[in-house]
Design an enzyme around this catalytic site. Sequence first.
Site, short mmCIF file in Angstrom:
data_model
loop_
_atom_site.label_atom_id
_atom_site.label_comp_id
_atom_site.label_asym_id
_atom_site.label_seq_id
_atom_site.Cartn_x
_atom_site.Cartn_y
_atom_site.Cartn_z
N SER A 293 149.67 74.75 30.83
CA SER A 293 148.57 74.41 31.74
C SER A 293 148.76 75.21 33.01
O SER A 293 149.82 75.79 33.24
CB SER A 293 148.63 72.92 32.09
OG SER A 293 149.60 72.68 33.09
N ASP A 294 147.73 75.28 33.84
CA ASP A 294 147.96 75.83 35.17
C ASP A 294 148.56 74.71 36.03
O ASP A 294 148.61 73.54 35.62
CB ASP A 294 146.70 76.43 35.79
CG ASP A 294 147.04 77.48 36.85
OD1 ASP A 294 148.20 77.50 37.32
OD2 ASP A 294 146.17 78.28 37.22
N TRP A 295 148.98 75.05 37.20
CA TRP A 295 149.75 74.13 38.07
C TRP A 295 148.96 72.83 38.31
O TRP A 295 147.95 72.83 39.02
CB TRP A 295 150.02 74.83 39.39
CG TRP A 295 150.91 74.10 40.35
CD1 TRP A 295 150.66 72.89 40.95
CD2 TRP A 295 152.18 74.53 40.84
NE1 TRP A 295 151.68 72.56 41.78
CE2 TRP A 295 152.63 73.55 41.74
CE3 TRP A 295 152.99 75.65 40.63
CZ2 TRP A 295 153.85 73.66 42.42
CZ3 TRP A 295 154.19 75.75 41.31
CH2 TRP A 295 154.61 74.76 42.18
N GLY A 296 149.45 71.76 37.70
CA GLY A 296 148.82 70.46 37.92
C GLY A 296 147.44 70.32 37.30
O GLY A 296 146.75 69.33 37.55
#
Length: 761
Positions: A293-296
């Site tokens: 995933s991307d950050w958060g």
Amino acid sequence: MKKLITAFIALLFLFAACQPAGQQKAATSGNDIEKRVEDLLSKMSLDEKIGQMNQYTSRWEMTGPAPANADSMFIYNMIKEGKLGSMLNVTGVAATRKVQKLAVDSSRLGIPLILGYDVIHGYKTIFPISLAEAASWDPEVAKLSAKVAADESAAAGLHWTFAPMVDVSRDARWGRVMEGAGEDPYLGSKMAYARVKGFQGDDLSAENTIAACVKHFAAYGFAEAGRDYNTVDVSEELLQNVIFPPFKASVEAGAATFMNSFNTLNGIPATGNVYLQRDILKGAWNFDGFVVSDWGSIGEMINHGFAADRKDAALKAITAGSDMDMEANAYIEDLKGLVESGQVKESLIDDAVRRILRIKFRLGLFDDPWKYCNEEREKTVLLSAENLAAAREVAKKSIVLLKNENNLLPLAKTGQKIAVIGELAASKDVPLGNWRAQAIPNSAVSLLEGIKAVAGEQNVIFAKGPDYVISARNFATKLKYNETDLTGLDAAVKAARSASVVVIALGEDCFQSGEGRSQSDISLKGLQQRLLEEVYKANKNVVVVLMNGRPLEINWMAENVPAILETWHLGSQAGNAIADVLFGDYNPSGKLPVSFPRSVGQMPLYYNHLFTGRPSGSEDVTLWSRYTDVSNSPLYPFGYGLSYTTFEYSNLHLSDTVLTANGEITVKVNLKNSGNRFGEEVAQLYIRDITGSIARPVKELKGFQKIGLNAGDNTEVTFKITTKDLEFFTKANGWKAEPGKFKLWVGTSSAEGLEADFVLK
Ligand code: NOJ
């Protein structure tokens, strides 16, 4: 003797038992790896499996909002407990060895971590930003830069880069334009393929290659109004024809991993998007690596209003095919409960873990988790003379000559006073660009240094002009520009007056473009325009050296000053590379990978647009598709770039004017260097499908070749066209070439070329 043999066998068993799981045998083949993955998976508890799907940043470098738990001890314990499969932002042999040792020596199964970092355009030796490299129109250049970046990162303990960023973007307001290859899917695909190959080489387990992570899947570059993280609403045709191709090319190049994106796509966040990750990436394209995933971004699905809470977000992300959770804590906290309650099948977890382990095996981490922890290599490889030479080579090839009236360039090396003006000209930091990984701050060769090295200190007068950025300059701070303090202006004017030629550096600070750096205004900021105009009043022989991460609005400059050199943010060797071009040691050969607008109001602006029902008419009539205050055309078109020599295209010839289903047309054109020095030209092939079952672009890039020619020489440039080149996607028919009439152009940019017609039968 018998006793001895028994003892030896016992020792062997003991040795095997002490090895990290899955490490007993070296990986030789794909099948072998698959067996080892299954074997290891069968030994893992559910907690350990979920642990592999969890990724945290180090607590000393953040490339996203700071995590709640800021304690390194927390991380170390998670590793020991087998609750962390990966980290990002841990760099250097000492630090990577420390965390890897915990994983290998202290967790039950000893599964090595995979350590990732944003190595976007170099690790310590900094190469031009990716947009600049795309301006080389030379995939070998992009491959070389990725190869050096991989070599340095691997020598510093890393296994994995979050690159290449392959998002097509048509909007200069979006700050992340700098990270990609520009507006075109064809050029973008060639660059994406080359970069993946550069990072990964032919053998992912080699000590100098790292895994690529192709991002951001998908459509992140189409954020509404160019505002970062904003909504994306596009048709499936646009997705397939424009946005997907560089991603698909990356899969074909063997990319090990993908990252999804922050945006919603037609209402569904990419992170929770089944269509993107399961149907397309892992389905139609058969991708067997993993998706981080991307950050958060798993947690952000709550903000999008797509997930009710973190648990729901975890459910939606794993269902959609996001295999690893970067910094949302959703998997580690909630997946187990979801499995236990029957909402998530364990087979889904197994699929994700299998993918993660597969890449760890391919990297050779199980066979030698310390392979990337080599102090000796770290000392010798980083910033080596060879790498710096490569950075200079790539940098000079990334420069685009936008204007050169009366051949003001190249400059004579002797016999004149050169005024070098502007804060950016002396900056040893701005050229390093954003996403500069482990660059040493202020370590680039500045433009001023580059010019002095060629022209001699005594022939150069420097004047900084008014301050430009007056706030702190870093990844996380919002920049403030000097709008009022004119100190330095008079000295700059005086320097201009006393010199025979002025080289003035203008454009953007490196932290003006990049993530979270959207702008509604892309003209020169602060007092730069004022400085330029005052300097021009004092001396008309002005060469503007642009440093920037996105297309800028530069109408006055384009209209008035005689020479403009687009140098982007060129990296460690910027000043030397620019001097190579300014003084003619290298003849500029770059072409724009993005259209330069006349006004930000034209955004999104791109050459391969559709026609409208009212596409033309004289400039004076109103009821046509146009602005009343600015032309539709770009200031500088996609594919445009000048040289110190001139090129002439002639004798465009097609082997046939009819293309049959399995046939091929050969397109030939004569290219002549009609000037008086060696130069390189990028010959570009564009095609228009005149009529289709959906409206088709006015033209699309379908081929290019970069060709070097001595003065007076000519050559025949050949392109081949098959039906494959004419295919496009429609919801009704999938990928198909439709019979009918076509036009093609071969020439020097998207705005001009010799023209011919053919028919697809
Ligand atoms: C967020 C960015 O969107 C992404 O490109 C980057 O790789 C991650 N942060 C990790 O730094």
